[in-house]
Design an enzyme around this catalytic site. Structure first.
Site, mmCIF file in Angstrom:
data_model
loop_
_atom_site.group_PDB
_atom_site.id
_atom_site.type_symbol
_atom_site.label_atom_id
_atom_site.label_comp_id
_atom_site.label_asym_id
_atom_site.label_seq_id
_atom_site.Cartn_x
_atom_site.Cartn_y
_atom_site.Cartn_z
ATOM 1 N N HIS A 21 8.766 10.784 -32.314
ATOM 2 C CA HIS A 21 9.597 10.004 -33.254
ATOM 3 C C HIS A 21 9.355 8.505 -33.116
ATOM 4 O O HIS A 21 10.293 7.727 -32.868
ATOM 5 C CB HIS A 21 11.082 10.348 -33.062
ATOM 6 C CG HIS A 21 11.858 10.253 -34.328
ATOM 7 N ND1 HIS A 21 12.902 9.382 -34.520
ATOM 8 C CD2 HIS A 21 11.704 10.903 -35.509
ATOM 9 C CE1 HIS A 21 13.365 9.519 -35.744
ATOM 10 N NE2 HIS A 21 12.657 10.430 -36.358
ATOM 11 N N HIS A 77 20.548 8.429 -26.429
ATOM 12 C CA HIS A 77 19.213 8.933 -26.817
ATOM 13 C C HIS A 77 19.211 10.446 -26.563
ATOM 14 O O HIS A 77 20.053 11.165 -27.100
ATOM 15 C CB HIS A 77 18.160 8.147 -26.029
ATOM 16 C CG HIS A 77 16.735 8.351 -26.427
ATOM 17 N ND1 HIS A 77 16.347 8.934 -27.597
ATOM 18 C CD2 HIS A 77 15.568 8.035 -25.776
ATOM 19 C CE1 HIS A 77 15.020 8.974 -27.674
ATOM 20 N NE2 HIS A 77 14.527 8.439 -26.562
ATOM 21 N N MET A 87 28.888 11.916 -29.897
ATOM 22 C CA MET A 87 27.442 12.102 -29.699
ATOM 23 C C MET A 87 26.888 13.168 -30.654
ATOM 24 O O MET A 87 27.573 14.140 -30.970
ATOM 25 C CB MET A 87 27.163 12.495 -28.242
ATOM 26 C CG MET A 87 27.654 11.463 -27.248
ATOM 27 S SD MET A 87 26.901 9.857 -27.524
ATOM 28 C CE MET A 87 28.210 8.759 -27.046
ATOM 29 N N GLY A 88 25.626 12.933 -31.079
ATOM 30 C CA GLY A 88 25.016 13.861 -32.035
ATOM 31 C C GLY A 88 25.146 13.363 -33.469
ATOM 32 O O GLY A 88 24.655 14.021 -34.396
ATOM 33 N N HIS A 141 22.231 7.270 -36.202
ATOM 34 C CA HIS A 141 20.842 7.037 -35.817
ATOM 35 C C HIS A 141 20.479 5.578 -36.077
ATOM 36 O O HIS A 141 20.950 5.003 -37.057
ATOM 37 C CB HIS A 141 19.888 7.950 -36.608
ATOM 38 C CG HIS A 141 18.549 8.101 -35.973
ATOM 39 N ND1 HIS A 141 17.538 7.188 -36.153
ATOM 40 C CD2 HIS A 141 18.080 9.031 -35.117
ATOM 41 C CE1 HIS A 141 16.496 7.571 -35.453
ATOM 42 N NE2 HIS A 141 16.796 8.692 -34.811
ATOM 43 N N ASP A 171 19.934 16.011 -32.365
ATOM 44 C CA ASP A 171 20.611 16.565 -31.196
ATOM 45 C C ASP A 171 21.814 17.442 -31.572
ATOM 46 O O ASP A 171 22.226 18.292 -30.787
ATOM 47 C CB ASP A 171 21.079 15.432 -30.268
ATOM 48 C CG ASP A 171 19.909 14.780 -29.566
ATOM 49 O OD1 ASP A 171 18.959 15.494 -29.214
ATOM 50 O OD2 ASP A 171 19.941 13.549 -29.369
#
Ligand SMILES: CC(=O)SCCNC(=O)CCNC(=O)[C@H](O)C(C)(C)COP(=O)(O)OP(=O)(O)OC[C@H]1O[C@@H](n2cnc3c(N)ncnc32)[C@H](O)[C@@H]1OP(=O)(O)O
Ligand SMILES: O=C([O-])CC(=O)C(=O)O
Length: 379
Positions: A188, A223, A267-268, A271, A322
């Site tokens: 990525h 991350h 979290m998840g 971006h 994620d």
């Protein structure tokens, strides 16, 4: 003299260098590996083929793939020196620390550690690719009080990863979902861990040092550590196998509303580059759906949908890779803290491709800072 306007906190929006490895395009919500859409690669290519694509720039011919596959199968066994080093680490340390230590030990014992010719670098990348699954699999097993499982040369990369982790052959659907996750996690562009690998390489340090540093960067929950953190969220909400999808969604929605009211970061989601959704999520979500069906766990879908819709309604922030990856690994039977080490196994490909690229066109990475400490003063 720098001004406040010159400072790009977190290097947000800063273009640091060229790369031909992958293209992340938030406008078209697309991701290309060496020009190929990642969805197309995930639909039809093995992880071994994708690795060769990332390293060499082209998909392998049949004979190149056969040769690499034989090499990979022959280099899977856990090196006794690595096993001995792992056995010295406590079973309650984070498995990312085990992964980081294992790569460091592999590097320290490598006959070509200081040889950074393109041929030696590619060999080392291929060896790490082949060797790392045994580190993850053994670490999970020793934490469970189980013995090391030897690799099987008759299985492909993904089937063997699952075999060494669980000591039984996984169903074809499970192998395929795992393969898809590896392809999607492979690369990525200039994410934090890859950039770390490039910074280390830019000093003319060695490949294993760069990968070791990258693992440290991947560990954090902003991350790669987010896939583990997603599962902690599911656990906090509470997973009840007998609950209906609808009831699970209601509870998850309420949990999210409460978390956001408390200004928590969940979290998840979110971006740095994609602001309208992560290009990889639909493909990974389809793999998760298959696992939910395979294991008959519709309540997991309820939790997934409930969190996603509540976040969308409140802040219009979309899930990142994620988010579907965490529950997928959970359903496969991996312990939560092993999720980010699995990410390492995938990202070794992208990291090493960037290490080659950085070395081939190197400039020391050394930005400036604006000093805001005390003026010069006398002792
Ligand atoms: C494979 C990967 O590595 S993908 C990334 C995995 N990381 C995560 O899932 C961690 C959770 N997400 C985040 O922390 C962030 O979205 C990041 C770090 C990934 C990207 O963040 P940035 O581009 O730096 O944006 P930043 O963190 O400044 O967020 C912008 C706004 O959105 C909010 N926001 C962003 N992500 C989230 C989130 N997950 N939950 C709640 N709010 C969020 C921030 O609070 C901020 O709001 P504000 O302007 O009102 O203060
Ligand atoms: O690009 C990023 O910042 C994080 C990410 O999604 C990845 O590394 O896969």
């Amino acid at each position: 003299m720098s001004t406040t306007e010159d400072i790009k906190k977190g290097l947000a929006g800063v273009v640091v260098d060229y790369t031909a490895v992958s293209k992340v395009n938030p406008e078209t919500n697309s991701l290309l590996y060496r020009g190929y859409p990642v969805q197309d690669l995930a639909a039809s290519k093995s992880f071994e083929e994708v690795a060769l694509l990332l390293w060499t720039g082209e998909l392998p011919s049949e004979s190149e793939l056969t040769e690499f596959s034989a090499f990979e199968r022959a280099n899977r066994a856990l090196d006794p020196r690595v096993k001995a080093a792992i056995d010295l680490l406590p079973t309650d340390c984070h498995p990312m620390d085990v992964g980081r230590t294992a790569v460091s030990v592999i590097g320290a014992n490598h006959a070509e550690a200081e040889n950074s010719s393109p041929e030696a670098e590619l060999r080392k990348a291929k060896e790490l690719f082949a060797a790392f699954p045994a580190v993850v699999a053994y670490d999970q097993r020793r934490r469970r009080g189980q013995e090391l499982v030897a690799p099987r040369e008759d299985l492909d990369y993904s089937s063997n990863f699952l075999w060494m982790s669980f000591g039984e052959e996984a169903a074809p659907e499970v192998v395929d979902a795992f393969r898809v996750s590896m392809v999607l996690y492979a690369e990525h562009s200039f994410n934090a861990s890859t950039f770390t690998a490039r910074v280390i390489t830019s000093t003319l340090s060695d490949l294993h040092s760069a990968v070791t540093g990258a693992i440290g960067a991947l560990k954090g929950p902003l991350h790669g550590g987010a896939n583990e953190a997603v599962m902690h969220t599911f656990d906090e909400i509470g997973i009840d196998k007998n609950e209906s999808r609808k009831d699970a969604a209601v509870r998850a929605k309420a949990w999210m509303e409460d978390a956001l009211a408390q200004k928590k970061k969940v979290m998840g989601f979110g971006h740095r580059v994609y602001k309208h959704g992560d290009s990889r999520v639909p493909t990974m979500k389809a793999a998760l759906d298959k696992m939910i069906e395979h294991y008959g766990r519709s309540e997991m879908l309820g939790l997934y949908d409930g969190l996603e819709s509540a976040m969308d309604e409140a802040k219009a922030i979309k899930p990142n890779l994620d988010y579907p990856a965490g529950p997928t690994y959970h359903l496969m039977g991996f312990d939560t803290e092993m999720f980010t080490p699995i990410f390492i196994a995938a990202r070794i490909t992208g990291w090493t491709a960037h290490i080659f690229e950085q070395r081939a066109s190197n400039a020391l990475i050394r930005p400036l800072s604006a000093y805001n400490g005390p003026e010069q003063r006398a002792l």
